[in-house]
Design a protein around this motif. Structure first.
Motif, PDB file in Angstrom:
ATOM      1  N   THR A  65       0.793  -1.208  -0.040  1.00  0.00           N
ATOM      2  CA  THR A  65      -0.117  -0.019  -0.096  1.00  0.00           C
ATOM      3  C   THR A  65       0.895   1.372   0.003  1.00  0.00           C
ATOM      4  N   PRO A  66       0.308   2.520  -0.375  1.00  0.00           N
ATOM      5  CA  PRO A  66       1.263   3.765  -0.254  1.00  0.00           C
ATOM      6  C   PRO A  66       1.624   4.070   1.132  1.00  0.00           C
ATOM      7  N   ASP A  67       2.862   4.353   1.052  1.00  0.00           N
ATOM      8  CA  ASP A  67       3.384   4.390   2.512  1.00  0.00           C
ATOM      9  C   ASP A  67       4.440   5.458   2.467  1.00  0.00           C
ATOM     10  N   HIS A  68       4.245   6.839   2.579  1.00  0.00           N
ATOM     11  CA  HIS A  68       4.966   7.863   2.390  1.00  0.00           C
ATOM     12  C   HIS A  68       5.978   7.903   3.366  1.00  0.00           C
ATOM     13  N   GLY A  69       7.193   7.937   3.159  1.00  0.00           N
ATOM     14  CA  GLY A  69       8.274   7.704   4.142  1.00  0.00           C
ATOM     15  C   GLY A  69       8.686   6.586   4.391  1.00  0.00           C
ATOM     16  N   LYS A  70       8.078   5.467   3.730  1.00  0.00           N
ATOM     17  CA  LYS A  70       8.562   4.307   4.181  1.00  0.00           C
ATOM     18  C   LYS A  70       8.628   3.792   5.670  1.00  0.00           C
ATOM     19  N   LEU A  71       7.518   4.396   6.328  1.00  0.00           N
ATOM     20  CA  LEU A  71       7.661   4.235   7.666  1.00  0.00           C
ATOM     21  C   LEU A  71       6.939   2.966   8.217  1.00  0.00           C
ATOM     22  N   VAL A  72       6.492   2.181   7.285  1.00  0.00           N
ATOM     23  CA  VAL A  72       5.464   1.037   7.761  1.00  0.00           C
ATOM     24  C   VAL A  72       4.707   1.390   8.947  1.00  0.00           C
ATOM     25  N   PRO A  73       3.862   2.064   9.012  1.00  0.00           N
ATOM     26  CA  PRO A  73       3.315   2.540  10.122  1.00  0.00           C
ATOM     27  C   PRO A  73       1.879   1.625  10.763  1.00  0.00           C
ATOM     28  N   TRP A  74       2.178   0.353  10.218  1.00  0.00           N
ATOM     29  CA  TRP A  74       1.053  -0.602  10.669  1.00  0.00           C
ATOM     30  C   TRP A  74       1.681  -1.861  10.615  1.00  0.00           C
ATOM     31  N   ARG A  75       0.911  -2.959  11.151  1.00  0.00           N
ATOM     32  CA  ARG A  75       1.405  -4.285  11.325  1.00  0.00           C
ATOM     33  C   ARG A  75       0.116  -5.111  11.428  1.00  0.00           C
ATOM     34  N   PHE A  76       0.282  -6.506  11.186  1.00  0.00           N
ATOM     35  CA  PHE A  76      -0.758  -7.578  11.153  1.00  0.00           C
ATOM     36  C   PHE A  76      -0.689  -8.463  12.228  1.00  0.00           C
ATOM     37  N   VAL A  77      -1.921  -8.682  12.916  1.00  0.00           N
ATOM     38  CA  VAL A  77      -2.121  -9.638  13.935  1.00  0.00           C
ATOM     39  C   VAL A  77      -3.213 -10.583  13.242  1.00  0.00           C
ATOM     40  N   VAL A  78      -2.562 -12.101  12.828  1.00  0.00           N
ATOM     41  CA  VAL A  78      -3.490 -13.035  12.425  1.00  0.00           C
ATOM     42  C   VAL A  78      -4.233 -13.851  13.560  1.00  0.00           C
ATOM     43  N   LEU A  79      -5.447 -13.512  13.546  1.00  0.00           N
ATOM     44  CA  LEU A  79      -6.285 -14.324  14.532  1.00  0.00           C
ATOM     45  C   LEU A  79      -6.871 -15.522  13.850  1.00  0.00           C
ATOM     46  N   GLU A  80      -6.204 -16.733  14.561  1.00  0.00           N
ATOM     47  CA  GLU A  80      -6.701 -18.148  14.176  1.00  0.00           C
ATOM     48  C   GLU A  80      -7.670 -18.355  15.045  1.00  0.00           C
ATOM     49  N   ALA A  81      -8.267 -19.607  14.858  1.00  0.00           N
ATOM     50  CA  ALA A  81      -9.470 -20.007  15.585  1.00  0.00           C
ATOM     51  C   ALA A  81      -9.515 -20.097  17.091  1.00  0.00           C
ATOM     52  N   ALA A  82      -8.311 -20.576  17.691  1.00  0.00           N
ATOM     53  CA  ALA A  82      -8.276 -20.386  19.076  1.00  0.00           C
ATOM     54  C   ALA A  82      -8.279 -18.669  19.683  1.00  0.00           C
ATOM     55  N   ALA A  83      -7.493 -18.103  18.918  1.00  0.00           N
ATOM     56  CA  ALA A  83      -7.259 -16.674  19.273  1.00  0.00           C
ATOM     57  C   ALA A  83      -8.676 -15.940  19.219  1.00  0.00           C
ATOM     58  N   LEU A  84      -9.445 -16.424  18.185  1.00  0.00           N
ATOM     59  CA  LEU A  84     -10.805 -15.726  17.962  1.00  0.00           C
ATOM     60  C   LEU A  84     -11.708 -15.918  19.001  1.00  0.00           C
ATOM     61  N   ARG A  85     -11.699 -17.157  19.406  1.00  0.00           N
ATOM     62  CA  ARG A  85     -12.398 -17.746  20.543  1.00  0.00           C
ATOM     63  C   ARG A  85     -12.334 -17.120  21.801  1.00  0.00           C
ATOM     64  N   ARG A  86     -10.913 -16.841  22.073  1.00  0.00           N
ATOM     65  CA  ARG A  86     -10.358 -16.115  23.113  1.00  0.00           C
ATOM     66  C   ARG A  86     -10.808 -14.481  23.160  1.00  0.00           C
ATOM     67  N   LEU A  87     -10.776 -14.094  21.999  1.00  0.00           N
ATOM     68  CA  LEU A  87     -11.368 -12.692  21.885  1.00  0.00           C
ATOM     69  C   LEU A  87     -12.765 -12.626  22.053  1.00  0.00           C
ATOM     70  N   GLY A  88     -13.483 -13.360  21.655  1.00  0.00           N
ATOM     71  CA  GLY A  88     -15.124 -13.541  21.857  1.00  0.00           C
ATOM     72  C   GLY A  88     -15.307 -13.910  23.318  1.00  0.00           C
ATOM     73  N   ALA A  89     -14.618 -14.532  24.034  1.00  0.00           N
ATOM     74  CA  ALA A  89     -14.848 -14.488  25.632  1.00  0.00           C
ATOM     75  C   ALA A  89     -14.449 -13.149  26.117  1.00  0.00           C
TER      76      ALA A  89
END
Length: 196
Positions: A47-71
């Motif tokens: 994606t466009p990223d002025h200054g090449k700062l990478v001002p974002w990251r990913f948190v991948v939520l698989e099944a167990a993590a999704l259920r934990r978050l639901g609780a």
């Protein structure tokens, strides 16, 4: 790799003109595994990223993590005094999702790139990931909701730092049916042409 910078690509344009998110509540397994998700994340990170700062990251939520978050959503909703309906609706997004990717806005100090531009870049990552998933044949939807704005929940549940925020949660899976297209904006009402 082909350079598409000047050559028309009618297939891509047709996709963009007809793309349609799939409601998260209709998504089910299978979802992309880690190998299938990697190119989607790679596309989103272009994606466009002025200054090449990478001002974002990913948190991948698989099944167990999704259920934990639901609780955790249920626990935090009760602590915040939210209605049972609000809690149930928010929790269902996590309990029923086969896979989700939280796009985390992670602003970087910069004298040249204002934080608002970094926020826009994180939003662009959300759309790029959504479109990459749809273009790859998956069903996908970009959601937020009250849980992602609760500091206790996102710091406890997603490990966010004090300056980080959730830009969006992209739910990805298999959609058995496509809902009818929704009304789109009238281009004449939202466009101003300036010729001088």
């Amino acid at each position: 790799m082909t350079d598409h910078s000047t050559a028309p690509d009618p297939a891509v344009m047709e996709f963009l003109l007809s793309r349609r998110s799939r409601p998260a509540k209709l998504l089910q397994g299978p979802a992309p595994d880690r190998a299938a998700l990697a190119p989607l994340l790679t596309a989103a990170a272009r994606t466009p990223d002025h200054g090449k700062l990478v001002p974002w990251r990913f948190v991948v939520l698989e099944a167990a993590a999704l259920r934990r978050l639901g609780a955790l959503v249920a626990e935090r909703g009760a602590a915040l005094g939210r209605s049972q309906e609000d809690i149930a609706k928010a929790r269902a997004c996590y309990d029923s999702s086969p896979l989700a990717v939280a796009v985390i806005e992670a602003p970087k100090p910069s004298d040249k790139i204002p934080e608002i531009e970094q926020t826009y870049s994180a939003g662009a990552v959300c759309l790029a990931l959504l479109n990459a998933a749809l273009a790859s044949g998956w069903g996908a939807n970009w959601l937020t909701g009250w849980p992602v704005f609760d500091r206790t929940l996102v710091e406890t549940g997603l490990g966010l730092g004090p300056s980080e925020r959730v830009a969006g949660v992209i739910h990805i899976g298999t959609a058995q049916t496509a809902p009818p297209d929704r009304p789109r904006p009238d281009l004449d009402e939202i466009t101003t042409w300036m010729d001088q």
